[in-house]
Design a protein around this motif. Structure first.
Motif, PDB file in Angstrom:
ATOM      1  N   LEU A   1       0.772  -1.091   0.087  1.00  0.00           N
ATOM      2  CA  LEU A   1       0.260   0.184  -0.227  1.00  0.00           C
ATOM      3  C   LEU A   1       0.773   1.241   0.069  1.00  0.00           C
ATOM      4  N   ALA A   2       1.975   1.463   0.797  1.00  0.00           N
ATOM      5  CA  ALA A   2       2.757   2.472   0.919  1.00  0.00           C
ATOM      6  C   ALA A   2       3.362   2.934  -0.186  1.00  0.00           C
ATOM      7  N   ALA A   3       3.878   1.695  -1.177  1.00  0.00           N
ATOM      8  CA  ALA A   3       4.475   1.827  -2.232  1.00  0.00           C
ATOM      9  C   ALA A   3       3.563   2.182  -3.432  1.00  0.00           C
ATOM     10  N   HIS A   4       2.425   2.018  -3.349  1.00  0.00           N
ATOM     11  CA  HIS A   4       1.452   2.675  -4.303  1.00  0.00           C
ATOM     12  C   HIS A   4       0.619   3.939  -3.774  1.00  0.00           C
ATOM     13  N   GLY A   5       1.467   4.809  -2.923  1.00  0.00           N
ATOM     14  CA  GLY A   5       0.987   5.934  -2.517  1.00  0.00           C
ATOM     15  C   GLY A   5      -0.118   6.228  -1.357  1.00  0.00           C
ATOM     16  N   ALA A   6      -0.464   5.204  -0.632  1.00  0.00           N
ATOM     17  CA  ALA A   6      -1.381   5.167   0.288  1.00  0.00           C
ATOM     18  C   ALA A   6      -0.776   5.699   1.441  1.00  0.00           C
ATOM     19  N   SER A   7      -1.410   6.652   2.414  1.00  0.00           N
ATOM     20  CA  SER A   7      -0.868   6.895   3.487  1.00  0.00           C
ATOM     21  C   SER A   7      -1.169   5.610   4.654  1.00  0.00           C
ATOM     22  N   THR A   8      -0.210   5.185   5.083  1.00  0.00           N
ATOM     23  CA  THR A   8      -0.474   3.790   5.841  1.00  0.00           C
ATOM     24  C   THR A   8       0.143   3.734   6.936  1.00  0.00           C
ATOM     25  N   ALA A   9      -0.534   3.350   8.140  1.00  0.00           N
ATOM     26  CA  ALA A   9       0.099   3.068   9.461  1.00  0.00           C
ATOM     27  C   ALA A   9      -0.381   1.584   9.793  1.00  0.00           C
TER      28      ALA A   9
ATOM     29  N   ASN B   1      10.698   2.738   4.402  1.00  0.00           N
ATOM     30  CA  ASN B   1      11.263   3.359   3.313  1.00  0.00           C
ATOM     31  C   ASN B   1      10.515   4.306   2.402  1.00  0.00           C
ATOM     32  N   VAL B   2       9.137   3.900   2.271  1.00  0.00           N
ATOM     33  CA  VAL B   2       8.302   4.598   1.237  1.00  0.00           C
ATOM     34  C   VAL B   2       7.234   5.554   2.045  1.00  0.00           C
ATOM     35  N   GLY B   3       7.454   5.911   3.228  1.00  0.00           N
ATOM     36  CA  GLY B   3       6.638   6.751   4.137  1.00  0.00           C
ATOM     37  C   GLY B   3       5.409   6.071   5.140  1.00  0.00           C
ATOM     38  N   ALA B   4       5.540   4.668   5.054  1.00  0.00           N
ATOM     39  CA  ALA B   4       4.599   4.122   6.195  1.00  0.00           C
ATOM     40  C   ALA B   4       4.864   4.308   7.372  1.00  0.00           C
ATOM     41  N   THR B   5       3.860   4.312   8.319  1.00  0.00           N
ATOM     42  CA  THR B   5       4.135   4.578   9.732  1.00  0.00           C
ATOM     43  C   THR B   5       4.031   3.220  10.334  1.00  0.00           C
TER      44      THR B   5
ATOM     45  N   VAL C   1      -4.802  -6.930  -1.422  1.00  0.00           N
ATOM     46  CA  VAL C   1      -5.098  -5.974  -0.489  1.00  0.00           C
ATOM     47  C   VAL C   1      -5.120  -4.391  -1.063  1.00  0.00           C
ATOM     48  N   CYS C   2      -4.246  -4.374  -2.077  1.00  0.00           N
ATOM     49  CA  CYS C   2      -4.343  -3.136  -2.976  1.00  0.00           C
ATOM     50  C   CYS C   2      -5.613  -3.087  -3.844  1.00  0.00           C
ATOM     51  N   LYS C   3      -5.873  -4.178  -4.393  1.00  0.00           N
ATOM     52  CA  LYS C   3      -7.088  -4.262  -5.086  1.00  0.00           C
ATOM     53  C   LYS C   3      -8.374  -4.176  -4.191  1.00  0.00           C
ATOM     54  N   ALA C   4      -8.251  -4.483  -2.968  1.00  0.00           N
ATOM     55  CA  ALA C   4      -9.440  -4.373  -2.061  1.00  0.00           C
ATOM     56  C   ALA C   4      -9.587  -2.736  -1.640  1.00  0.00           C
ATOM     57  N   ILE C   5      -8.434  -2.301  -1.552  1.00  0.00           N
ATOM     58  CA  ILE C   5      -8.512  -0.938  -0.950  1.00  0.00           C
ATOM     59  C   ILE C   5      -8.903   0.106  -1.966  1.00  0.00           C
ATOM     60  N   ARG C   6      -8.595  -0.303  -3.380  1.00  0.00           N
ATOM     61  CA  ARG C   6      -9.294   0.542  -4.477  1.00  0.00           C
ATOM     62  C   ARG C   6     -10.737   0.096  -4.412  1.00  0.00           C
TER      63      ARG C   6
ATOM     64  N   TRP D   1       6.585  -3.750  -5.921  1.00  0.00           N
ATOM     65  CA  TRP D   1       6.722  -3.084  -4.605  1.00  0.00           C
ATOM     66  C   TRP D   1       7.400  -4.119  -3.597  1.00  0.00           C
ATOM     67  N   TYR D   2       7.914  -4.960  -4.178  1.00  0.00           N
ATOM     68  CA  TYR D   2       8.724  -6.061  -3.220  1.00  0.00           C
ATOM     69  C   TYR D   2      10.099  -6.374  -4.053  1.00  0.00           C
ATOM     70  N   GLY D   3      11.015  -7.043  -3.337  1.00  0.00           N
ATOM     71  CA  GLY D   3      12.189  -7.683  -4.030  1.00  0.00           C
ATOM     72  C   GLY D   3      13.428  -7.030  -3.602  1.00  0.00           C
ATOM     73  N   GLU D   4      14.554  -7.465  -3.798  1.00  0.00           N
ATOM     74  CA  GLU D   4      15.671  -7.090  -3.386  1.00  0.00           C
ATOM     75  C   GLU D   4      16.396  -6.069  -4.626  1.00  0.00           C
ATOM     76  N   PRO D   5      17.440  -5.341  -4.286  1.00  0.00           N
ATOM     77  CA  PRO D   5      18.013  -4.086  -5.232  1.00  0.00           C
ATOM     78  C   PRO D   5      18.442  -5.002  -6.374  1.00  0.00           C
ATOM     79  N   PRO D   6      18.531  -4.276  -7.788  1.00  0.00           N
ATOM     80  CA  PRO D   6      19.095  -5.288  -8.896  1.00  0.00           C
ATOM     81  C   PRO D   6      20.273  -5.466  -9.062  1.00  0.00           C
ATOM     82  N   LYS D   7      20.501  -6.188  -9.500  1.00  0.00           N
ATOM     83  CA  LYS D   7      21.930  -7.245  -9.891  1.00  0.00           C
ATOM     84  C   LYS D   7      23.136  -6.047 -10.023  1.00  0.00           C
ATOM     85  N   ALA D   8      23.029  -5.291 -10.847  1.00  0.00           N
ATOM     86  CA  ALA D   8      24.215  -4.261 -10.902  1.00  0.00           C
ATOM     87  C   ALA D   8      24.367  -3.597  -9.720  1.00  0.00           C
ATOM     88  N   THR D   9      23.658  -3.303  -8.743  1.00  0.00           N
ATOM     89  CA  THR D   9      23.723  -2.897  -7.490  1.00  0.00           C
ATOM     90  C   THR D   9      24.445  -3.994  -6.626  1.00  0.00           C
ATOM     91  N   ARG D  10      23.872  -5.113  -6.640  1.00  0.00           N
ATOM     92  CA  ARG D  10      24.535  -6.031  -5.865  1.00  0.00           C
ATOM     93  C   ARG D  10      25.890  -6.319  -6.178  1.00  0.00           C
TER      94      ARG D  10
END
Length: 557
Positions: free
Chosen positions: A34-42, A180-184, A390-395, A408-417
């Protein structure tokens, strides 16, 4: 504690799109999505993040091979696809691992038939893993000499995945992503009450009273929607809020025993016990995890009983060919938790005829009128599906989410690794330290911290003692401790020993209590409260529970 206090400040008096109750895998994945999709989330949890069911798993991420028994092909397909996504998205955290299932007279299926099932399972999973194999007794012994093949008709070998570190650490990665994307997100905060207002100007808002279970302080917050992600407690919270649902939860208790490493190879050994239920020997670094059991219970709070322990030990000793039996004295620690299994609310609780066949599927229910979502069931493997649903349900509740086009999930890209490991190699952190660990420090730091591990390299460059073990045998170095104190909301010693790390799983109670680095760790984590946190953790009750695991004659309170 500064991070927790800053999040509490945002929570108290704040207004959010969504308030999530429960910080296990369902709540954490929901918050991250949810936070990655811009919802203010606690998100709040009355205990620690991943502090209940989500820290008692087998550490396995699997498609549900055994669910084929009940012809749940659609569920297995869904779980296999989710497993594949997680393996690709978290290459450092999740690894494909081979399962060797020895089939004796307690197996419900002949080896040839089980092999057909394994082949079908492989196909349902898009042939993503290594292919399965049918093994005879000679091949079993060649692959894993410690398996007792007396009475074994054959075996199958197939692949699933496991979490390299531990389940609670993996769950916390979603909490960290949400932050990291603004959730509380705040641990040790419980929901006291919540009411939905209908007055002008406040239409559609939940008004929630919250209490800090650590300090007793009370807060007020508002949200447009509430998500009940409390795992085994969803029915309890729904009843408190007067929410009627089509589903409910029944509970199955499972235990694991952690002992010194049994098998050399990084492989899961699978067996059918005398009641024809599967149990495993799962690698965990220098340790092995034996379990799990499957027992219907009526309460969410459980413990390992003498009978549980003795049953598991008798089963594994009968199926392994070791120099000596595994005894209670070998037990380092244990896991004990409940699985929340989804059933129809109309089901009769007294009908337990085939409840053990229930799968770990999940169900979402949306109360459109009250803007209230309940997540029933679920498991680690299913976390991406739950986040997306959950994102679909919130919509559906009319809350706008952004279409980011990014995962919204996963590790950093291979180049960074690759850049991280290049820097680590130049610092000499890519070599095994003799007698210290099963993996390099660079591997461990990248898996646990991702992008934040770059700052750890810088700290080690400035002060090489930052790469020293804080507690011998714990696979945890000083720089991790500094990082944890600032960024991981460690409130109690158990948060650190059991969930942000796996120290309390791989070291015994007495080893931890007597560890030379324990006080340094507590002073860094808790400052002036170090003595209080140590006293809070090392209680007579905890000592007695640890001793009871090892002593068959130890009476229990």
């Amino acid at each position: 504690m500064a991070l927790r206090e800053s999040n509490i400040a945002k929570l108290d008096g704040g207004t959010f799109d969504v308030l999530i109750i429960g910080g296990g895998i369902n709540g954490a994945a929901s918050a991250a999505a949810l936070a990655a999709h811009g919802a203010s989330t606690a998100m709040i949890d009355r205990g620690d993040f991943a502090g209940f069911t989500s820290m008692e798993s087998s550490n396995l991420v699997w498609g549900g091979f055994k669910y084929l028994e009940n012809y749940e092909f659609q569920l297995v397909r869904k779980l296999c696809v989710s497993r594949n996504k997680l393996i690709k998205s978290y290459p450092a955290n999740l690894k494909e691992i081979r399962f060797l299932a020895a089939l004796d007279q307690h197996s419900p299926y002949k080896p040839w038939f089980a092999a057909l099932g394994a082949t079908g399972y492989w196909g349902i999973g898009n042939f993503f893993t290594k292919p399965p194999a049918l093994l005879n007794r000679k091949q079993i012994k060649k692959r894993e000499p410690i398996v007792n093949t007396d009475g074994v008709g054959g075996a199958i070998e197939y692949s699933d995945a496991y979490i390299v570190d531990n389940d609670s650490r993996f769950v916390f990665s979603f909490v960290r992503s949400a932050l990291n994307v603004g959730a509380t997100c705040v641990n040790y905060v419980e929901l006291v009450s919540a009411e939905r207002s209908s007055g002008e100007g406040q239409q559609g808002l939940w008004h929630a009273t919250l209490r800090d279970t650590h300090t007793g302080q009370v807060y007020q917050t508002r949200a447009r929607a509430i998500i009940n992600a409390t795992g085994p407690f969803v029915d309890e919270l729904n009843a408190q809020q007067g929410i009627k649902t089509k589903h409910k939860i029944v509970l199955s208790k499972g235990i694991h025993l952690i002992v010194p490493r049994i098998a050399k190879h990084e492989r899961v050994l699978a067996f059918f016990d005398d009641t024809e239920r599967l149990f495993y020997v799962i690698p965990m670094g220098p340790r092995s995890v034996i379990g799990t059991t499957d027992e219907r219970v009526g309460e969410a709070y459980t413990e390992v009983t003498d009978e549980d322990r003795d049953f598991l030990l008798s089963q594994i000793n009968a199926r392994l060919d070791l120099d000596r039996d595994i005894t209670p004295d070998d037990i380092i620690s244990s896991r004990c938790g409940v699985r929340p299994l989804v059933v129809e609310a109309s089901d009769d609780d007294s009908d337990e005829a085939d409840w053990t066949s229930l799968s770990r599927k999940h169900a979402l229910e949306i109360d459109l009128e009250d803007a209230y979502i309940t997540i029933f069931g679920g498991k680690l493997t299913d976390c991406v599906n739950i986040g997306n649903e959950v994102c679909k349900a919130i919509r559906e509740l009319g809350i706008t989410l952004e279409k980011t086009g990014k995962s919204w999930y996963g590790e950093p890209p291979k180049a960074t690794r690759n850049e991280f490991f290049r820097q680590a190699r130049l610092m000499g952190l890519n070599k095994l330290r003799k007698g210290k660990s099963f993996e390099t420090l660079a591997t461990r730091l990248w898996r646990r911290y991702g992008l934040r591990a770059f700052a750890m390299l810088e700290a080690i460059r400035d002060d090489p003692t930052m790469a020293d073990d804080i507690i011998e045998g714990a696979d945890y170095v000083r720089v991790e401790l500094f990082y944890a104190a600032k960024t991981e909301m460690i409130t109690k010693l158990d948060d650190f020993l059991r969930r942000r790390s796996k120290i309390a799983l791989v070291l015994g109670y007495d080893e931890i209590r007597e560890a030379a680095g324990l006080r340094e760790a507590c002073e860094l984590l808790f400052g002036d409260e170090a003595d209080a946190r140590i006293e809070e953790y090392f209680t007579p009750e905890r000592a007695a529970a640890s001793q009871a695991l090892k002593s068959p004659d130890m009476s229990r309170a």
